[in-house]
Motif scaffolding. Structure first.
Motif, PDB file in Angstrom:
ATOM      1  N   PRO A 126       0.805  -1.227   0.000  1.00  0.00           N
ATOM      2  CA  PRO A 126       0.000   0.000   0.000  1.00  0.00           C
ATOM      3  C   PRO A 126       0.835   1.272   0.000  1.00  0.00           C
ATOM      4  O   PRO A 126       0.423   2.296  -0.551  1.00  0.00           O
ATOM      5  N   PHE A 127       2.032   1.213   0.589  1.00  0.00           N
ATOM      6  CA  PHE A 127       2.865   2.406   0.688  1.00  0.00           C
ATOM      7  C   PHE A 127       3.551   2.738  -0.636  1.00  0.00           C
ATOM      8  O   PHE A 127       4.124   3.825  -0.776  1.00  0.00           O
ATOM      9  N   ASN A 128       3.500   1.807  -1.605  1.00  0.00           N
ATOM     10  CA  ASN A 128       4.028   2.122  -2.924  1.00  0.00           C
ATOM     11  C   ASN A 128       3.242   3.262  -3.575  1.00  0.00           C
ATOM     12  O   ASN A 128       3.761   3.984  -4.433  1.00  0.00           O
ATOM     13  N   TYR A 129       1.983   3.436  -3.150  1.00  0.00           N
ATOM     14  CA  TYR A 129       1.165   4.503  -3.731  1.00  0.00           C
ATOM     15  C   TYR A 129       1.600   5.890  -3.260  1.00  0.00           C
ATOM     16  O   TYR A 129       1.152   6.896  -3.813  1.00  0.00           O
ATOM     17  N   THR A 130       2.450   5.957  -2.243  1.00  0.00           N
ATOM     18  CA  THR A 130       2.968   7.272  -1.847  1.00  0.00           C
ATOM     19  C   THR A 130       3.860   7.853  -2.936  1.00  0.00           C
ATOM     20  O   THR A 130       4.139   9.058  -2.926  1.00  0.00           O
ATOM     21  N   LEU A 131       4.286   7.021  -3.877  1.00  0.00           N
ATOM     22  CA  LEU A 131       5.051   7.517  -5.019  1.00  0.00           C
ATOM     23  C   LEU A 131       4.256   8.596  -5.754  1.00  0.00           C
ATOM     24  O   LEU A 131       4.804   9.621  -6.168  1.00  0.00           O
ATOM     25  N   LEU A 132       2.951   8.377  -5.915  1.00  0.00           N
ATOM     26  CA  LEU A 132       2.086   9.353  -6.566  1.00  0.00           C
ATOM     27  C   LEU A 132       2.028  10.649  -5.757  1.00  0.00           C
ATOM     28  O   LEU A 132       2.074  11.748  -6.321  1.00  0.00           O
ATOM     29  N   VAL A 133       1.946  10.523  -4.441  1.00  0.00           N
ATOM     30  CA  VAL A 133       1.889  11.705  -3.573  1.00  0.00           C
ATOM     31  C   VAL A 133       3.183  12.501  -3.671  1.00  0.00           C
ATOM     32  O   VAL A 133       3.172  13.728  -3.864  1.00  0.00           O
ATOM     33  N   PHE A 134       4.320  11.808  -3.549  1.00  0.00           N
ATOM     34  CA  PHE A 134       5.617  12.488  -3.624  1.00  0.00           C
ATOM     35  C   PHE A 134       5.820  13.143  -4.996  1.00  0.00           C
ATOM     36  O   PHE A 134       6.305  14.277  -5.085  1.00  0.00           O
ATOM     37  N   ALA A 135       5.447  12.434  -6.056  1.00  0.00           N
ATOM     38  CA  ALA A 135       5.608  12.984  -7.405  1.00  0.00           C
ATOM     39  C   ALA A 135       4.748  14.235  -7.580  1.00  0.00           C
ATOM     40  O   ALA A 135       5.182  15.218  -8.205  1.00  0.00           O
ATOM     41  N   SER A 136       3.534  14.200  -7.039  1.00  0.00           N
ATOM     42  CA  SER A 136       2.642  15.366  -7.145  1.00  0.00           C
ATOM     43  C   SER A 136       3.224  16.565  -6.407  1.00  0.00           C
ATOM     44  O   SER A 136       3.166  17.705  -6.895  1.00  0.00           O
ATOM     45  N   LEU A 137       3.787  16.326  -5.217  1.00  0.00           N
ATOM     46  CA  LEU A 137       4.382  17.414  -4.439  1.00  0.00           C
ATOM     47  C   LEU A 137       5.598  18.006  -5.147  1.00  0.00           C
ATOM     48  O   LEU A 137       5.775  19.232  -5.173  1.00  0.00           O
ATOM     49  N   ILE A 138       6.434  17.139  -5.729  1.00  0.00           N
ATOM     50  CA  ILE A 138       7.601  17.622  -6.463  1.00  0.00           C
ATOM     51  C   ILE A 138       7.155  18.407  -7.694  1.00  0.00           C
ATOM     52  O   ILE A 138       7.717  19.466  -8.023  1.00  0.00           O
ATOM     53  N   GLY A 139       6.138  17.894  -8.381  1.00  0.00           N
ATOM     54  CA  GLY A 139       5.619  18.607  -9.540  1.00  0.00           C
ATOM     55  C   GLY A 139       5.116  19.989  -9.169  1.00  0.00           C
ATOM     56  O   GLY A 139       5.321  20.956  -9.911  1.00  0.00           O
ATOM     57  N   LEU A 140       4.465  20.102  -8.018  1.00  0.00           N
ATOM     58  CA  LEU A 140       3.930  21.386  -7.572  1.00  0.00           C
ATOM     59  C   LEU A 140       5.044  22.337  -7.137  1.00  0.00           C
ATOM     60  O   LEU A 140       5.079  23.509  -7.560  1.00  0.00           O
ATOM     61  N   MET A 141       5.978  21.842  -6.319  1.00  0.00           N
ATOM     62  CA  MET A 141       6.994  22.716  -5.727  1.00  0.00           C
ATOM     63  C   MET A 141       8.118  23.069  -6.704  1.00  0.00           C
ATOM     64  O   MET A 141       8.655  24.174  -6.662  1.00  0.00           O
ATOM     65  N   VAL A 142       8.479  22.145  -7.587  1.00  0.00           N
ATOM     66  CA  VAL A 142       9.618  22.369  -8.489  1.00  0.00           C
ATOM     67  C   VAL A 142       9.170  22.901  -9.846  1.00  0.00           C
ATOM     68  O   VAL A 142       9.800  23.810 -10.404  1.00  0.00           O
ATOM     69  N   PHE A 143       8.078  22.343 -10.374  1.00  0.00           N
ATOM     70  CA  PHE A 143       7.659  22.701 -11.737  1.00  0.00           C
ATOM     71  C   PHE A 143       6.390  23.558 -11.772  1.00  0.00           C
ATOM     72  O   PHE A 143       5.937  23.941 -12.845  1.00  0.00           O
ATOM     73  N   GLY A 144       5.831  23.831 -10.609  1.00  0.00           N
ATOM     74  CA  GLY A 144       4.632  24.652 -10.559  1.00  0.00           C
ATOM     75  C   GLY A 144       3.419  23.980 -11.178  1.00  0.00           C
ATOM     76  O   GLY A 144       2.503  24.654 -11.661  1.00  0.00           O
ATOM     77  N   GLU A 145       3.385  22.644 -11.152  1.00  0.00           N
ATOM     78  CA  GLU A 145       2.284  21.885 -11.742  1.00  0.00           C
ATOM     79  C   GLU A 145       1.192  21.674 -10.690  1.00  0.00           C
ATOM     80  O   GLU A 145       1.435  21.061  -9.650  1.00  0.00           O
ATOM     81  N   LEU A 146       0.020  22.198 -10.970  1.00  0.00           N
ATOM     82  CA  LEU A 146      -1.104  22.035 -10.048  1.00  0.00           C
ATOM     83  C   LEU A 146      -2.140  21.128 -10.694  1.00  0.00           C
ATOM     84  O   LEU A 146      -2.814  21.520 -11.650  1.00  0.00           O
ATOM     85  N   PRO A 147      -2.238  19.866 -10.233  1.00  0.00           N
ATOM     86  CA  PRO A 147      -3.218  18.949 -10.842  1.00  0.00           C
ATOM     87  C   PRO A 147      -4.638  19.457 -10.645  1.00  0.00           C
ATOM     88  O   PRO A 147      -4.967  20.003  -9.593  1.00  0.00           O
ATOM     89  N   ASP A 148      -5.479  19.271 -11.676  1.00  0.00           N
ATOM     90  CA  ASP A 148      -6.854  19.744 -11.560  1.00  0.00           C
ATOM     91  C   ASP A 148      -7.682  18.783 -10.711  1.00  0.00           C
ATOM     92  O   ASP A 148      -7.228  17.708 -10.315  1.00  0.00           O
ATOM     93  N   THR A 149      -8.916  19.187 -10.445  1.00  0.00           N
ATOM     94  CA  THR A 149      -9.787  18.405  -9.562  1.00  0.00           C
ATOM     95  C   THR A 149     -10.049  17.016 -10.107  1.00  0.00           C
ATOM     96  O   THR A 149     -10.060  16.028  -9.361  1.00  0.00           O
ATOM     97  N   TRP A 150     -10.267  16.917 -11.427  1.00  0.00           N
ATOM     98  CA  TRP A 150     -10.567  15.623 -12.035  1.00  0.00           C
ATOM     99  C   TRP A 150      -9.392  14.658 -11.899  1.00  0.00           C
ATOM    100  O   TRP A 150      -9.584  13.462 -11.660  1.00  0.00           O
TER     101      TRP A 150
END
Length: 309
Positions: free
Chosen positions: A265-289
């Motif tokens: 189950p903790f392998n799914y934290t990869l998605l969380v970490f990737a999303s945070l890096i995308g937001l903080m480093v590349f300014g990527e804000l995933p949409d609601t969908w």
């Protein structure tokens, strides 16, 4: 390796090692430590994808994959030597399946890197996260594994999340979104082949074939198109290759203290970490969908892990 898997990259590599290293170790059960090590490896894998996203803007994908596989090969040879014999690791009861698996692994990693040119980290990983459910379906079809109603329900939940992210027919669908899905399908096939091969071949043999034939194949493509990196790019390439090995060693160590079922189950934290890096480093804000779809993919994956029938 995940993955090089990783994965390695391979986020993709992480799941591979989790499946391939299920041999029990003579260690005291310390699940909390195993979870911490697993989370650290997921953070490193996500960081690798961030580095890859920077490098693929100016360097050929084949070159990046090639450098990673060269170091992966060194790691695989060292692992085989520690297990007793490099020559023994070359002996396989399924050499052609091993070679096919290695080539699929290279292709899957390359596809994921290409996808990072066009999509954000959160979107890439949200779509890629469907691969465990693809593996589930393929294992039932190709290996005759029993799936059961609950796991089919889990697959339906996960795939519905994928459709929410893609939103076909809503005017926002991008062909580039098919790249992480193709990569996920490749990794699912890779995992099914790993299950089949691992019934007869040792983990060291799996590593040796994946690294050896993978490095050979990607070198034929990557070396002719070599682009001399800048000092900074060279440093990032070195970090990319070395941290892949470190992350996989952390994951192997995690499996000494916690079972694969505990860590999955903790392998799914990869998605969380990737999303945070995308937001903080590349300014990527995933949409609601994307967030809603990713949540359904994760729910489906977790339910599949828990479901017995």
């Amino acid at each position: 390796m995940t993955e090089m898997q990783s994965k390695t990259d391979q986020a993709k590599t992480a799941a591979q090692l989790t499946k391939a290293s299920e041999t029990p170790y003579p260690e005291v059960a310390r699940p909390k430590l195993g979870i911490v090590l697993c989370l650290l490896s997921m953070l490193i894998f996500a960081s690798q994808d961030g580095i890859t996203k920077v490098l693929v803007k100016d360097l050929p994908v084949a070159q990046l994959v090639m450098v990673r596989y060269w170091l992966f090969l060194v790691f695989a040879l060292a692992y085989a030597a520690c297990q007793g014999s490099v020559r023994a690791s070359f002996r396989s009861r399924h050499p052609w399946l091993q070679i096919t698996r290695a080539l699929i692994g290279v292709g899957e990693i390359a596809l994921f890197a290409i996808g990072l040119r066009f999509l954000g980290l959160a979107e890439m990983h949200a779509l890629y996260a469907v691969f465990p459910l693809m593996t589930l379906a393929l294992a039932g079809a190709l290996l005759g594994e029993f799936i059961g109603l609950r796991r089919w329900i889990a697959a339906a939940i996960g795939f519905s999340g994928t459709l929410i992210i893609l939103r076909p027919g809503a005017g926002v669908f991008e062909l580039a979104a098919l790249i992480p899905l193709a990569s996920a399908l490749g990794f699912a096939i890779f995992n099914v082949l790993t299950r089949r091969i691992s019934q007869d071949d040792a983990f060291a043999t799996n590593m040796f074939y994946m690294a050896g034939f993978g490095a050979l194949a990607v070198t034929f493509v990557g070396l002719p198109g070599w682009v001399t990196p800048t000092p900074m790019q060279g440093l990032l390439m070195g970090i990319l290759a070395s941290t892949g090995v470190i992350a996989q060693l952390l994951l192997i160590q995690a499996l000494r203290y916690a079972t694969a079922a505990t860590l999955q189950p903790f392998n799914y934290t990869l998605l969380v970490f990737a999303s945070l890096i995308g937001l903080m480093v590349f300014g990527e804000l995933p949409d609601t969908w994307t967030l809603v779809g990713a949540a359904l993919v994760i729910v489906g994956g977790l339910y599949a892990i828990k479901a017995k029938g």
